[in-house]
Design an enzyme around this catalytic site. Sequence first.
Site, PDB file in Angstrom:
ATOM      1  N   TYR A   1      33.143  -2.432  40.672  1.00  0.00           N
ATOM      2  CA  TYR A   1      33.050  -1.576  39.489  1.00  0.00           C
ATOM      3  C   TYR A   1      33.746  -2.309  38.348  1.00  0.00           C
ATOM      4  O   TYR A   1      34.973  -2.401  38.310  1.00  0.00           O
ATOM      5  CB  TYR A   1      33.746  -0.237  39.717  1.00  0.00           C
ATOM      6  CG  TYR A   1      33.073   0.697  40.693  1.00  0.00           C
ATOM      7  CD1 TYR A   1      31.773   0.474  41.137  1.00  0.00           C
ATOM      8  CD2 TYR A   1      33.736   1.816  41.170  1.00  0.00           C
ATOM      9  CE1 TYR A   1      31.168   1.344  42.027  1.00  0.00           C
ATOM     10  CE2 TYR A   1      33.142   2.695  42.060  1.00  0.00           C
ATOM     11  CZ  TYR A   1      31.863   2.455  42.486  1.00  0.00           C
ATOM     12  OH  TYR A   1      31.274   3.326  43.369  1.00  0.00           O
TER      13      TYR A   1
ATOM     14  N   PHE B   1      27.404  10.534  43.045  1.00  0.00           N
ATOM     15  CA  PHE B   1      26.381  10.766  42.012  1.00  0.00           C
ATOM     16  C   PHE B   1      25.962  12.230  41.955  1.00  0.00           C
ATOM     17  O   PHE B   1      24.871  12.550  41.507  1.00  0.00           O
ATOM     18  CB  PHE B   1      25.134   9.910  42.268  1.00  0.00           C
ATOM     19  CG  PHE B   1      25.255   8.485  41.807  1.00  0.00           C
ATOM     20  CD1 PHE B   1      26.446   7.979  41.341  1.00  0.00           C
ATOM     21  CD2 PHE B   1      24.160   7.642  41.851  1.00  0.00           C
ATOM     22  CE1 PHE B   1      26.555   6.664  40.926  1.00  0.00           C
ATOM     23  CE2 PHE B   1      24.252   6.319  41.442  1.00  0.00           C
ATOM     24  CZ  PHE B   1      25.453   5.831  40.972  1.00  0.00           C
TER      25      PHE B   1
ATOM     26  N   LEU C   1      26.815  14.634  40.066  1.00  0.00           N
ATOM     27  CA  LEU C   1      26.591  15.155  38.719  1.00  0.00           C
ATOM     28  C   LEU C   1      25.601  14.319  37.941  1.00  0.00           C
ATOM     29  O   LEU C   1      24.864  14.822  37.103  1.00  0.00           O
ATOM     30  CB  LEU C   1      27.913  15.231  37.951  1.00  0.00           C
ATOM     31  CG  LEU C   1      28.989  16.133  38.553  1.00  0.00           C
ATOM     32  CD1 LEU C   1      30.192  16.227  37.625  1.00  0.00           C
ATOM     33  CD2 LEU C   1      28.451  17.522  38.843  1.00  0.00           C
TER      34      LEU C   1
ATOM     35  N   PRO D   1      19.731  20.134  38.013  1.00  0.00           N
ATOM     36  CA  PRO D   1      18.364  20.581  37.740  1.00  0.00           C
ATOM     37  C   PRO D   1      18.212  20.973  36.274  1.00  0.00           C
ATOM     38  O   PRO D   1      19.186  21.169  35.559  1.00  0.00           O
ATOM     39  CB  PRO D   1      18.216  21.813  38.635  1.00  0.00           C
ATOM     40  CG  PRO D   1      19.349  21.749  39.602  1.00  0.00           C
ATOM     41  CD  PRO D   1      20.446  21.025  38.897  1.00  0.00           C
TER      42      PRO D   1
END
Length: 290
Positions: A62, A219, A221, A226
């Site tokens: 990262y 992941f 969020l 939807p």
Amino acid sequence: MSTITIAQHSAQPLTVSRLGYGTMRLTGPDIWGEPADRSQALEILKTAVASGVNFLDTADYYGEDVTNRLIAEALHPYPADLVICTKVGATRRPDKSWVPFNTPDNLRTSIDNNLRTLRREQIQLVHLRLMGHGPVPLNEQLGAMFEMQREGKILHVGLSNVTRAELEAGLQQGPIATVENMYSYAQRTTVTLPHGANPGGEEVLDLCEKHGIPLIPFFSLVHGLPKAGDRLAELARQKGVTEAQLNIAWLLHRSPWLLPIPGTSSLAHLRENLKAAEIQLSAEDMAYLG
């Protein structure tokens, strides 16, 4: 916050709060480079831990190495109950692509790098991230991980991005402490992203529950919200919370073996995410959401 125990049957189990923090979003654009606001990134880490979060998810790819260095700068010397979980098995190219880095020598290089940048003598939990079907078989990758566990570099070994068959194979080879797969209210099964297929949490959840293995959704969020107008949006409106908060609450209620790690680069959003642990969902709410 409720708690969950990692490697509960081992000689050195780790008990943590059931809402962790994923550090990936603290990096620059495309998970590359330094954060736009370094002081806020450091404050997010300090605030998370001060608020009761004692499980941090990171990786040396990262940034590269940005989140590890931020964690060490913000929190070292670490609180006694803080668990820092990292990942190996991948690396980044200068074009920002994600590629396998999973030979035994690669994995050893990654572990040594994580130990150095996190300023630790042992990594408490390391996920071996699988990057598709490559030339290095799973048993060879896991064999290297268990070898470093025997050497004391790693306390517990987990798997990330695994299919059901891969998890079953891993359990035959040695103790798997945790599993980290993509999982959210809307994204429960395999999804294909630019860097490959990501198996969903629903595919392995019952196996994790059977073996007492915490499942860590990632992941949840970013890919999981939807569109407005569905049941999640409607129930969020009724309860006066955001869809993101209700998504986290759904994960916490879906199974006691789930350990969500929502990430953010915003201090305000961090505080919102932490409040999701206070949301109560009834059996009727969960049935309505489906």
